[in-house]
Scaffold this motif. Structure first.
Motif, mmCIF file in Angstrom:
data_model
loop_
_atom_site.group_PDB
_atom_site.id
_atom_site.type_symbol
_atom_site.label_atom_id
_atom_site.label_comp_id
_atom_site.label_asym_id
_atom_site.label_seq_id
_atom_site.Cartn_x
_atom_site.Cartn_y
_atom_site.Cartn_z
ATOM 1 N N GLU A 23 0.829 -1.202 0.000
ATOM 2 C CA GLU A 23 0.000 0.000 0.000
ATOM 3 C C GLU A 23 0.865 1.255 0.000
ATOM 4 O O GLU A 23 0.518 2.256 -0.637
ATOM 5 N N GLN A 45 2.030 1.811 -3.522
ATOM 6 C CA GLN A 45 0.927 2.341 -4.315
ATOM 7 C C GLN A 45 0.658 3.807 -3.966
ATOM 8 O O GLN A 45 0.444 4.635 -4.859
ATOM 9 N N ALA A 46 0.697 4.143 -2.678
ATOM 10 C CA ALA A 46 0.424 5.516 -2.248
ATOM 11 C C ALA A 46 1.485 6.488 -2.752
ATOM 12 O O ALA A 46 1.190 7.659 -3.018
ATOM 13 N N CYS A 47 2.704 6.003 -2.911
ATOM 14 C CA CYS A 47 3.787 6.858 -3.414
ATOM 15 C C CYS A 47 3.692 7.078 -4.922
ATOM 16 O O CYS A 47 4.393 7.910 -5.467
ATOM 17 N N GLY A 48 2.864 6.315 -5.599
ATOM 18 C CA GLY A 48 2.717 6.478 -7.029
ATOM 19 C C GLY A 48 3.466 5.440 -7.840
ATOM 20 O O GLY A 48 3.724 5.651 -9.020
ATOM 21 N N GLY A 49 3.854 4.360 -7.224
ATOM 22 C CA GLY A 49 4.536 3.287 -7.942
ATOM 23 C C GLY A 49 5.914 3.002 -7.378
ATOM 24 O O GLY A 49 6.395 3.665 -6.455
ATOM 25 N N THR A 50 6.545 2.012 -7.978
ATOM 26 C CA THR A 50 7.830 1.536 -7.482
ATOM 27 C C THR A 50 8.906 2.604 -7.560
ATOM 28 O O THR A 50 9.672 2.800 -6.617
ATOM 29 N N GLU A 51 8.977 3.296 -8.679
ATOM 30 C CA GLU A 51 10.039 4.301 -8.882
ATOM 31 C C GLU A 51 9.952 5.401 -7.824
ATOM 32 O O GLU A 51 10.945 5.769 -7.207
ATOM 33 N N ALA A 52 8.752 5.937 -7.616
ATOM 34 C CA ALA A 52 8.567 6.990 -6.613
ATOM 35 C C ALA A 52 8.837 6.454 -5.209
ATOM 36 O O ALA A 52 9.452 7.146 -4.381
ATOM 37 N N PHE A 53 8.400 5.239 -4.934
ATOM 38 C CA PHE A 53 8.643 4.646 -3.619
ATOM 39 C C PHE A 53 10.135 4.515 -3.360
ATOM 40 O O PHE A 53 10.612 4.807 -2.269
ATOM 41 N N HIS A 110 11.557 7.813 -2.363
ATOM 42 C CA HIS A 110 11.219 8.101 -0.972
ATOM 43 C C HIS A 110 12.048 7.242 -0.024
ATOM 44 O O HIS A 110 12.477 7.697 1.035
#
Length: 146
Positions: free
Chosen positions: A121, A124-132, A135
């Motif tokens: 989750e 998903q909340a970060c906008g996908g794997t790349e954004a996660f 972060h």
């Protein structure tokens, strides 16, 4: 909250590690909130271990070699998500079983299904794997500076 069953908790523990010692499995079951006598847990372990070993071995045999040999470091289980994406592209039953094996590994690394669900989750909340991953790098640098 769902009621814990001895067989369900034991199944989850053995699926994560079919070769776990009975005493360790009992300790983990108790840590997950199971409130039954140790002998009942031991009996469930004994009854389920062989069938779970067979299922895990069958899933591992059918998984592509790259999926079996990829072992993400425990400090950064997020790297294994990239492997999940690669395995997701695999068509057919072998690909599905490879994904199931990888998800099972992630569940073990996360310490249970609920923790793995929270991690998914968060991705998903970060906008996908790349954004996660971006972060995650930020959090890692902050934690290293502390």
């Amino acid at each position: 909250m769902a009621e814990l069953t001895t067989s369900g908790v034991v199944r989850e523990i053995l699926t994560n590690d079919p070769e776990i010692k009975a005493e360790e499995a009992i300790r983990l079951a108790k840590a997950r909130g199971l409130r039954v006598p140790d002998e009942k847990i031991r009996h469930s372990i004994h009854n389920q271990r062989n069938s779970i070993r067979e299922k895990v071995a069958a899933a591992t045999k059918l998984a592509p070699t790259a999926a079996r040999e990829t072992t993400p470091p425990k400090a950064t289980p997020v790297e294994s998500e990239a492997v999940l994406v690669v395995a997701a592209a695999s068509p057919g039953l072998a690909g599905v079983l490879a994904n199931v094996a990888l998800v099972n590994k992630i569940v073990g690394l996360c310490g249970g299904v609920e923790n793995a669900r929270e991690a998914a989750e968060a991705v998903q909340a970060c906008g996908g794997t790349e954004a996660f991953l971006q972060h995650l790098e930020l959090v890692a640098s902050i934690r290293d500076s502390e």
